[in-house]
Design a protein around this motif. Structure first.
Motif, PDB file in Angstrom:
ATOM      1  N   UNK B   8       1.110  41.031 -11.163  1.00 58.60           N
ATOM      2  CA  UNK B   8       2.187  41.927 -12.255  1.00 58.60           C
ATOM      3  C   UNK B   8       2.040  42.897 -12.964  1.00 58.60           C
ATOM      4  N   UNK B   9       2.935  43.513 -13.431  1.00 59.79           N
ATOM      5  CA  UNK B   9       2.078  44.678 -14.568  1.00 59.79           C
ATOM      6  C   UNK B   9       2.513  44.623 -15.646  1.00 59.79           C
ATOM      7  N   UNK B  10       2.145  44.881 -17.113  1.00 59.46           N
ATOM      8  CA  UNK B  10       2.502  44.073 -17.882  1.00 59.46           C
ATOM      9  C   UNK B  10       4.294  44.192 -18.346  1.00 59.46           C
ATOM     10  N   UNK B  11       4.941  45.149 -17.688  1.00 62.71           N
ATOM     11  CA  UNK B  11       6.043  45.653 -18.274  1.00 62.71           C
ATOM     12  C   UNK B  11       6.481  44.075 -17.463  1.00 62.71           C
ATOM     13  N   UNK B  12       6.376  43.841 -15.910  1.00 64.28           N
ATOM     14  CA  UNK B  12       7.219  42.761 -15.087  1.00 64.28           C
ATOM     15  C   UNK B  12       6.768  41.030 -15.691  1.00 64.28           C
ATOM     16  N   UNK B  13       5.502  41.107 -16.481  1.00 64.57           N
ATOM     17  CA  UNK B  13       5.691  40.304 -17.227  1.00 64.57           C
ATOM     18  C   UNK B  13       6.049  39.873 -18.640  1.00 64.57           C
ATOM     19  N   UNK B  14       6.597  40.598 -19.674  1.00 68.66           N
ATOM     20  CA  UNK B  14       7.324  41.320 -20.426  1.00 68.66           C
ATOM     21  C   UNK B  14       8.744  40.853 -19.419  1.00 68.66           C
ATOM     22  N   UNK B  15       9.373  41.179 -18.515  1.00 63.62           N
ATOM     23  CA  UNK B  15      10.381  41.065 -18.376  1.00 63.62           C
ATOM     24  C   UNK B  15      10.489  39.190 -18.157  1.00 63.62           C
ATOM     25  N   UNK B  16       9.796  39.067 -17.581  1.00 65.56           N
ATOM     26  CA  UNK B  16       9.972  36.740 -17.124  1.00 65.56           C
ATOM     27  C   UNK B  16       9.756  36.595 -18.566  1.00 65.56           C
ATOM     28  N   UNK B  17       8.887  37.076 -19.286  1.00 68.74           N
ATOM     29  CA  UNK B  17       9.429  36.940 -21.080  1.00 68.74           C
ATOM     30  C   UNK B  17      10.664  36.662 -21.557  1.00 68.74           C
ATOM     31  N   UNK B  41      14.902  34.445 -14.678  1.00 65.08           N
ATOM     32  CA  UNK B  41      13.610  34.941 -14.713  1.00 65.08           C
ATOM     33  C   UNK B  41      13.142  35.314 -13.620  1.00 65.08           C
ATOM     34  N   UNK B  42      13.061  34.852 -12.895  1.00 66.89           N
ATOM     35  CA  UNK B  42      12.287  35.165 -11.727  1.00 66.89           C
ATOM     36  C   UNK B  42      12.863  35.999 -10.447  1.00 66.89           C
ATOM     37  N   UNK B  43      14.109  36.495 -11.001  1.00 70.91           N
ATOM     38  CA  UNK B  43      14.671  37.277  -9.756  1.00 70.91           C
ATOM     39  C   UNK B  43      14.230  39.048  -9.840  1.00 70.91           C
ATOM     40  N   UNK B  44      13.212  39.686 -10.690  1.00 72.16           N
ATOM     41  CA  UNK B  44      12.855  40.247 -10.205  1.00 72.16           C
ATOM     42  C   UNK B  44      11.145  40.613  -9.520  1.00 72.16           C
ATOM     43  N   UNK B  45      10.632  39.466  -9.682  1.00 69.79           N
ATOM     44  CA  UNK B  45       9.349  39.257  -9.768  1.00 69.79           C
ATOM     45  C   UNK B  45       9.840  38.439  -7.892  1.00 69.79           C
ATOM     46  N   UNK B  46      10.901  37.835  -7.354  1.00 63.46           N
ATOM     47  CA  UNK B  46      11.605  37.976  -6.539  1.00 63.46           C
ATOM     48  C   UNK B  46      11.600  39.010  -5.423  1.00 63.46           C
ATOM     49  N   UNK B  55      12.361  33.580   3.437  1.00 65.13           N
ATOM     50  CA  UNK B  55      12.336  32.447   2.768  1.00 65.13           C
ATOM     51  C   UNK B  55      10.978  31.740   2.126  1.00 65.13           C
ATOM     52  N   UNK B  56      10.419  32.579   1.945  1.00 67.44           N
ATOM     53  CA  UNK B  56      10.059  32.184   0.464  1.00 67.44           C
ATOM     54  C   UNK B  56      10.616  32.475  -0.850  1.00 67.44           C
ATOM     55  N   UNK B  57      11.480  33.465  -0.261  1.00 64.89           N
ATOM     56  CA  UNK B  57      12.185  33.500  -1.244  1.00 64.89           C
ATOM     57  C   UNK B  57      13.236  32.287  -1.326  1.00 64.89           C
ATOM     58  N   UNK B  58      13.330  31.821  -0.783  1.00 61.63           N
ATOM     59  CA  UNK B  58      14.926  31.011  -0.767  1.00 61.63           C
ATOM     60  C   UNK B  58      13.894  29.796  -1.297  1.00 61.63           C
ATOM     61  N   UNK B  59      12.735  29.303  -1.293  1.00 59.31           N
ATOM     62  CA  UNK B  59      11.412  28.573  -2.035  1.00 59.31           C
ATOM     63  C   UNK B  59      11.403  28.794  -2.836  1.00 59.31           C
ATOM     64  N   UNK B  60      11.119  29.492  -3.719  1.00 62.77           N
ATOM     65  CA  UNK B  60      10.490  30.455  -4.718  1.00 62.77           C
ATOM     66  C   UNK B  60      12.087  30.012  -5.893  1.00 62.77           C
ATOM     67  N   UNK B  61      13.376  30.397  -5.373  1.00 68.78           N
ATOM     68  CA  UNK B  61      14.597  30.079  -6.547  1.00 68.78           C
ATOM     69  C   UNK B  61      14.982  29.114  -6.539  1.00 68.78           C
ATOM     70  N   UNK B  62      14.624  27.979  -5.370  1.00 67.79           N
ATOM     71  CA  UNK B  62      14.966  26.753  -5.626  1.00 67.79           C
ATOM     72  C   UNK B  62      13.601  25.485  -6.503  1.00 67.79           C
TER      73      UNK B  62
END
Lengths: 278, 272
Positions: B8-17, B41-46, B55-62
């Motif tokens: 994760x870049x610094x920007x992406x981390x800040x986005x989650x935060x 908060x995990x949409x950009x991450x997904x 399938x992995x995305x679905x598991x993450x979101x759930x």
């Protein structure tokens, strides 16, 4: 129902949304609930909306005193502070600008109408949650955004801004009538209740921080320093910090052992100290 | 697939935060509270890691849509830890996918306790007390002081908690519920208990109008209290409320009704 009430009432409604606990506009609770939602700040903002900052702040100050120990834990709350602040201060500013009236109206609104609206919304929002759950199941990223942020924020806005706008815009005459016709016993009761209500918030705080009975001694120490010795809050914080630090030192694991080895290792220091004493 | 496996870049981390910081209570209900702020908060991450693995995305979101509730500012430390775990999972590290779920469920309770007592029990009442002092007479300095000071403190706590949580990752658990952490939180807790004692003395107002015979004359009972045990009536109301909450397990609404009845009866009888 004069037209010059339109803009202030509208602004107060919008502020009530911005300061609501579920508002997302001002960095969540940080800028919303904990800043714009506090009656002290509400007083300033409503004062600006009505063009009388000083009267607004005086109303805000009086209302803040009642709601100083407002608490929200796990979604449960002891009073709906944002409806109370903006409804009460806004209505008072629309009528007499009297801080005592603002307090009375805030308590009435916060403990009845406010809590009913809040609890109903908390129950009904399972609707959005279920849709967000389905969106997650279906990898529907836009659906999560829609059902967590966009939709709920729109309904939050409607549930906050509209009732507060209506209450201020149309409630003015009702308040004028109420103030003239309400029995003395009721106003006296509300003013006594305003003094007593903070006890509930404080008790809720105690319920969080007092985990064992022995901690009551610290509660009474804080009470006595304020009630008997008349310390201000800032002075009390410094003394409390000292006490907390001493407790931190005293609970160090193996403290006795450390003290022992310190005695052995620093015999020179001991001699030096003795010299200094004599 | 391997070309997307960068950290994760610094920007992406800040986005989650920030996504959590803005929307933690956006869709709160009694049923789920802060649950869906995680998925949001995990949409950009997904999109970054799982756009080619539905399938992995679905598991993450759930797993990021489950019931969750803590103090959302200090609680950012959990968001930081979970971000480091989710990153490991996405990079194919040996972190099991139940780990973020367990971490959230284990830590949200303790952090709600310590966070509520620090934020709602210490910082907010102290800043408000200072602001109210400055606002006497209707001065704008009071509210402005409160706005500026909390606008600095709240987001700073949130930012530091998130980034330290991310940096420490799984080791942060020791920092939160380890032996040393317990000493620190216990000490903070004592600071909180003393401040709450001060709040009880300074912010509850109740006086009696009763008069009692002193020799030949009637004298005010309140004057007797003031000289021997100031603020005794507020103290009694606080202890009564505490007793109703912690011993009788009464809801806040019921206690409000009890306090209203006490006030009304007192006024009618001429006690208050």
């Amino acid at each position: 129902m004069e037209m010059d009430l339109l803009i202030p009432a509208l602004l107060t409604g919008i502020f009530c949304y911005l300061g609501a606990i579920e508002s997302a506009c001002l960095f969540g609770m940080s800028g919303g609930f904990y800043i714009v939602g506090r009656p002290l700040v509400a007083g300033l903002l409503v004062g600006v909306a009505f063009g009388d900052v000083q009267a607004g702040i005086l109303c805000g100050l009086a209302v803040q005193g009642v709601f100083i120990a407002n608490l929200s834990t796990g979604g449960a709350t002891n009073s709906e502070i944002t409806y109370a602040a903006y409804g009460g201060i806004g209505l008072a500013m629309a009528t007499s600008k009297d801080p005592a009236i603002a307090v009375t109206l805030s308590i009435l609104i916060g403990q009845t109408f406010g809590l009913i609206f809040y609890n109903t919304r908390m129950a009904l929002y399972s609707f959005w949650n279920r849709r967000a759950d389905i969106a997650a199941e279906q990898n529907d990223l836009a659906g999560i955004r829609m059902n967590h942020l966009v939709g709920p924020q729109i309904t939050n806005f409607l549930l906050r801004a509209i009732p507060i706008f209506l209450v201020i815009f149309f409630g003015k005459d009702l308040v004028d009538w109420l103030l003239q016709n309400i029995p003395q016993v009721v106003t006296d009761t509300i003013s006594v209740l305003g003094g007593v209500l903070p006890a509930l918030g404080i008790a809720m705080l105690m319920n969080i921080v007092i985990k064992e009975k022995s901690l009551f001694i610290f509660f009474f120490a804080g009470f006595v320093l304020t009630a008997f010795a008349g310390l201000s809050m800032i002075a009390l914080v410094f003394i409390a910090a000292l006490v907390a630090y001493l407790v931190f030192l005293a609970t160090k694991p193996g403290l006795a052992l450390v003290a022992e080895s310190a005695n052995q290792n620093t015999s020179e220091d001991v001699i030096f100290e003795d010299d200094y004493l004599f | 697939m391997s070309q997307t496996k960068e950290r994760l870049t610094k920007k992406e981390l800040r986005q989650i935060w920030a996504r959590w910081g803005f929307t933690h209570l956006s869709s709160m209900s009694y049923e789920k509270l802060q649950a869906h702020a995680w998925a949001y908060s995990y949409i950009p991450f997904a999109k970054k890691y799982y756009s080619d693995d539905p399938e992995a995305m679905r598991r993450l979101l759930v797993r990021q849509s489950m019931f969750y509730n803590t103090e959302p500012q200090t609680g950012q430390i959990i968001n930081g830890i979970v971000a480091s775990l989710e990153e490991e999972i996405a990079m194919g590290g040996d972190v099991p996918e139940e780990m973020p779920i367990n971490i959230k469920a284990t830590l949200m309770g303790p952090l709600a306790g310590i966070g509520d007592s620090i934020i709602q029990g210490i910082i907010v009442p102290i800043l408000l007390s200072i602001g109210m002092g400055l606002a006497s007479g209707g001065s704008v300095v009071g509210p402005l002081f409160y706005i500026v000071s909390y606008a600095l403190i709240g987001p700073t706590i949130s930012y530091l908690c998130f980034h330290n949580g991310y940096k420490l990752g799984i080791n942060a658990i020791d920092v939160i519920i380890g032996e040393n952490a317990k000493r620190i939180t216990d000490a903070f807790n004592i600071l909180g208990v003393m401040v709450v004692g001060g709040l009880a003395a300074g912010n509850v107002a109740l006086t009696t109008k009763l008069e009692i015979p002193m020799g030949d004359e009637l004298s005010s009972l309140q004057a007797l209290f003031d000289s021997n045990f100031p603020k005794i009536l507020p103290l009694i109301m606080v202890l009564l409320s505490w007793w109703m909450i912690s011993k009788k397990r009464m809801s806040a609404t019921k206690i409000i009704i009890v306090l209203t009845v006490i006030s009304a009866v007192g006024v009618v009888l001429g006690v208050f």
